[in-house]
Design an enzyme around this catalytic site. Structure first.
Site, mmCIF file in Angstrom:
data_model
loop_
_atom_site.group_PDB
_atom_site.id
_atom_site.type_symbol
_atom_site.label_atom_id
_atom_site.label_comp_id
_atom_site.label_asym_id
_atom_site.label_seq_id
_atom_site.Cartn_x
_atom_site.Cartn_y
_atom_site.Cartn_z
ATOM 1 N N HIS A 107 0.804 -1.221 0.000
ATOM 2 C CA HIS A 107 0.000 0.000 0.000
ATOM 3 C C HIS A 107 0.841 1.277 0.000
ATOM 4 O O HIS A 107 0.293 2.377 0.010
ATOM 5 C CB HIS A 107 -0.934 0.026 1.219
ATOM 6 C CG HIS A 107 -2.079 -0.925 1.120
ATOM 7 N ND1 HIS A 107 -1.968 -2.259 1.458
ATOM 8 C CD2 HIS A 107 -3.365 -0.745 0.729
ATOM 9 C CE1 HIS A 107 -3.132 -2.860 1.279
ATOM 10 N NE2 HIS A 107 -4.005 -1.962 0.833
ATOM 11 N N ALA A 108 2.161 1.149 0.003
ATOM 12 C CA ALA A 108 3.042 2.325 0.047
ATOM 13 C C ALA A 108 2.825 3.255 -1.142
ATOM 14 O O ALA A 108 3.128 4.441 -1.064
ATOM 15 C CB ALA A 108 4.506 1.894 0.110
#
Length: 175
Positions: A107-108
């Protein structure tokens, strides 16, 4: 010690994906790099999704990005918190403008989206944010790791060996 003397920012906030933060930190330190854990506050304990803690070395506002060679953004739910800090977005933009390594996993990508640095970039991420990535102008690939210049992206914990191998290659070749 292939990375002796290299300094890396490892961003942190609560609910980071434990492996996606700790594995890169250990791998880079094994190669001789200096990895500083950087959170909202210095000397603060942050807890991962699975309960593994880490203590920050520095606060976001204590950082001068030009003193570092690369930045890592962990996955988990922490990117949704990290992208709310202007100082974090400024750090990511600095590394993008200077073409220094930016590592992002899972999800970065949300942080890079909020920093506005993904237009025209080939990336991967957890499939759950594929639409977010493409809506930000990126070209998304379902691969273990994608390297597009200085941006190294990966999908999830099983891809960590591939991710770190490529991140280290890019970091070795950076100024």
């Amino acid at each position: 010690m292939r990375l002796a003397g290299k300094k890396i920012i490892q961003l942190v906030s609560n609910d980071f994906e434990d492996l996606e933060l700790w594995y890169p930190v250990h791998r880079l330190r094994e190669e001789g790099a200096i990895v500083e854990i950087v959170g909202e506050k210095a000397d603060e304990k942050y807890i991962g999704k699975y309960g593994v803690p880490i203590v920050s070395d520095k606060a976001f506002d204590d950082i001068t990005p030009s003193e570092y060679d690369a930045i890592l953004v962990p996955g988990g739910w922490s990117p949704d918190l990290l992208r709310r800090f202007d100082s974090v977005l400024a750090m990511v933009r600095h590394f993008d403008e200077t073409k220094q390594p930016i590592g992002q996993i899972c999800h970065a990508g949300w942080v890079l989206i909020s920093a506005g640095v993904l237009n025209g970039v080939n990336v991967t991420s957890t499939p759950g944010i594929k639409d977010d990535m493409t809506n930000a102008g990126a070209t998304w690939h379902d691969e273990a790791v994608v390297v597009d210049g200085h941006i190294i992206s990966s999908r999830r914990p099983p891809d960590l060996p591939d991710y770190m191998r490529e991140f280290i290659k890019v970091l070795e070749g950076s100024k």
